[in-house]
Design an enzyme around this catalytic site. Structure first.
Site, PDB file in Angstrom:
ATOM      1  N   SER A 126       0.833  -1.192   0.000  1.00 52.34           N
ATOM      2  CA  SER A 126       0.000   0.000   0.000  1.00 52.34           C
ATOM      3  C   SER A 126       0.881   1.260   0.000  1.00 52.34           C
ATOM      4  O   SER A 126       1.754   1.382  -0.860  1.00 52.34           O
ATOM      5  CB  SER A 126      -0.951  -0.048   1.206  1.00 52.34           C
ATOM      6  OG  SER A 126      -1.928   0.949   1.126  1.00 52.34           O
ATOM      7  N   ASP A 137      -9.102  -6.155  -4.512  1.00 52.67           N
ATOM      8  CA  ASP A 137      -8.673  -4.871  -3.957  1.00 52.67           C
ATOM      9  C   ASP A 137      -9.243  -3.757  -4.828  1.00 52.67           C
ATOM     10  O   ASP A 137      -8.819  -3.570  -5.972  1.00 52.67           O
ATOM     11  CB  ASP A 137      -7.139  -4.828  -3.939  1.00 52.67           C
ATOM     12  CG  ASP A 137      -6.596  -3.545  -3.320  1.00 52.67           C
ATOM     13  OD1 ASP A 137      -7.382  -2.621  -3.030  1.00 52.67           O
ATOM     14  OD2 ASP A 137      -5.363  -3.482  -3.121  1.00 52.67           O
ATOM     15  N   HIS A 164      -8.203  -4.885  -0.174  1.00 53.90           N
ATOM     16  CA  HIS A 164      -6.891  -4.270   0.023  1.00 53.90           C
ATOM     17  C   HIS A 164      -6.159  -4.889   1.211  1.00 53.90           C
ATOM     18  O   HIS A 164      -4.940  -5.037   1.191  1.00 53.90           O
ATOM     19  CB  HIS A 164      -7.084  -2.768   0.233  1.00 53.90           C
ATOM     20  CG  HIS A 164      -5.813  -1.991   0.268  1.00 53.90           C
ATOM     21  ND1 HIS A 164      -4.942  -1.953  -0.798  1.00 53.90           N
ATOM     22  CD2 HIS A 164      -5.255  -1.212   1.230  1.00 53.90           C
ATOM     23  CE1 HIS A 164      -3.905  -1.190  -0.483  1.00 53.90           C
ATOM     24  NE2 HIS A 164      -4.066  -0.729   0.738  1.00 53.90           N
TER      25      HIS A 164
END
Lengths: 375, 375
Positions: B151, B316, B349
């Site tokens: 991320s 995601d 995610h």
């Protein structure tokens, strides 16, 4: 090409109490509504339009003294438009608990002499439909040619088809769903928590304090608005465009999308009632006609008699096409006559409010068919 | 199968000012970090782990006096784990502006003798990388075997590959993107507005008032959390499950998903710093290495020298696989050696933090390859 109709809102006050799904009752209430076109002698050409979260009875046309105040579905409804008011008698009605004229939390609670505020009862889609049915009684409409709505309005149309199966010949459900997902509920709860935790909310009784929980409403609208737009549409319209030439290295506005959303939030918080926002998101969350059938939507729709038009939009991630298909499958299992179209449109959930040739033509053709059936 | 390492955080204070991307500078700052495993004699086995929004330097293992305080990527990093600390010397570092030990807005501004608060300078991914590079200097690491992150951590790893191309042999970028979309920025701004409009935020100087903008942080976390989970995963875990037997017809908790999100929000607001939240979301928004190349990512990555592993997860929707593919394409255009895997995982995610056999095996195999190259 099409003219703009001049309309005027009307009200009707119901003095018989309305018992709600929660078990509570509203002793007395007023509905504000508008009509477009002429009811025919057989009273067979009426179409009821149900509104979504922040809309109202002002569905089409303009007011004589407010020529810029155009109804929210004026591209769809009016003389010569897809839902042609030269043929149909269209009714727009503001729902109970809303903030545009029908009885809502900002009005005086006859039991206390003060604004309802937090005491306004929680209302459901089914409660709205029951209230709308009483208005139909008042207007002398035994059976609608169609009940129609988008999003939360589509839920009301769907609910009409099961609560009053004999009172509508067609049911038009656009960009809607038979129930919210966990993600939909989650977004609604974020909005509610933003409002409830705003100190100016005062537990719902902010009217007495002469304040409005603007910050909470603003955040609620911002998060809601994101779910109305598609990712692609947002990327195309705003992308990473900056408001100024360069990064500001602060917490003002950097990106156009921030400016747009904050503006939408500010605008909304200036006119929308915070208690209404809570009530309407709850009505959304609670809607689930299959619930008392153990989740079986086919059973839930078994008593319907209407013919159906369902429309979904490819980039709608709030109520995706799959959610409409679920309803279509349940209707087909019940051998109902169903027309279903999945419109390839870039504008996400908001597409149901926007001009799109295929969408408009589809609705036009469908209502032409209804008009022919009547003739 | 694998043992849990005992670790202890360390700090290093840098007295030379760090000039930031904004043009501002931090006169003096401390970084908190942890290390796992042993740096080899050639100092060639170091791996830097960069953290995402709410994580820290505590990447793996536990503290001797806090046996339950397990590092946030402990399933990935440790003796015998995919990133095996029997072979690699792993470093976790808390970023500047964070709230877990490195200098941040809650610390004393030497210029005023009061907490920085709103005066803490806006920091970018590139600023963090520069600060991390100074820490590498202190630790005597000229070149990392790999820099790795998920991320926002992946953005730092990617940034390392362009800012210090010769200082890493491998760059591992997981569930990340080369820039936020308008929708990503929009969600961040909702979170920021929730915090900023909380009266307890006091323009960022809430420390002086002995309060914390808990309501704002809570809403910020709730909306963020929705974007970390996939729609399907939320549907499966929570669906429309109720907390009680029936609808409550009020604004407390009806659905399990509400209970879960509010709990997550409450928990987060009790430990996370509001100014840090603002800073980190801004760092996310600003990251866009292609920006000074007219949006051309291939050009932006032209000076990279590392080999790359990129991983994305099918569900995601925050940083979708397409965002990783965009990086992969730019790297391939530059003839970089790239391994890319799109893991079919249901967890959205958050999948980058979770146990998944294919994902873990992939990272393990990749690091085994790195270890062999060293040998």
């Amino acid at each position: 090409m099409s003219s703009v109709a001049i309309v005027a809102p009307q009200t009707h006050t119901f003095s018989e109490p309305l018992t709600l799904q929660s078990g509570a009752a509203i002793a007395e209430y007023t509905l504000m509504y508008e009509t477009y076109g002429q009811l025919n002698a057989a009273k067979s050409n009426a179409v009821l339009i149900c509104h979504a979260l922040n809309a109202s009875h002002h569905v089409a046309g303009v007011y004589a003294d407010e020529p810029d105040n155009v109804g929210w579905w004026d591209n769809m409804i009016g003389p010569g438009k897809p839902l042609d008011t030269n043929h149909f008698f269209v009714i727009g009605v503001n729902n109970l608990g809303s903030c545009f004229g029908s009885t809502g939390p900002m009005h005086t609670n006859p039991a206390t002499g003060k604004p309802y505020g937090a005491d306004f009862p929680v209302v459901t889609v089914e409660d709205w439909v029951n209230a709308q049915a009483r208005l139909a009684d008042v207007l002398g409409i035994t059976q609608f040619a169609a009940v129609m709505g988008g999003s939360l309005g589509g839920m009301q149309a769907l609910s009409w088809s099961t609560l009053f199966p004999e009172r509508l010949r067609h049911c038009v459900v656009i960009a809607s769903t038979a129930k919210l997902s966990a993600q939909n509920i989650a977004f609604n709860d974020v909005a509610r928590q933003a409002i409830i935790s705003d100190p100016d909310f005062h537990g719902g009784d902010f009217y007495a304090h002469s304040v409005v929980p603007k910050s909470g409403l603003r955040v609620a609208r911002m998060v809601g608005h994101i779910t109305y737009l598609s990712n692609d549409d947002m990327a195309e319209k705003f992308g990473r465009d900056l408001k100024c030439d360069d990064y500001q290295f602060g917490f003002g506005v950097d990106f156009e999308i921030e400016s747009y959303l904050r503006y939408q939030g500010d605008k909304f918080s200036a006119y929308f009632d915070a208690n209404t926002y809570l009530l309407i998101t709850k009505a959304l969350d609670y809607f689930d006609p299959a619930r008392r059938f153990g989740g079986d939507l086919t059973q839930a729709l078994a008593n319907t008699q209407a013919q159906f038009l369902l429309v979904s939009f490819s980039t709608d991630w709030r109520f995706s096409p799959e959610r409409s298909r679920e309803i279509v499958r349940a209707l087909i299992s019940n051998k109902r006559r169903v027309t279903y179209a999945e419109i390839d449109a870039p504008h996400g959930h908001d597409a149901f409010l926007l001009e799109d040739a295929r969408y408009m033509n589809l609705v036009r053709t469908y209502f032409e068919r209804i008009a022919k059936e009547q003739a």
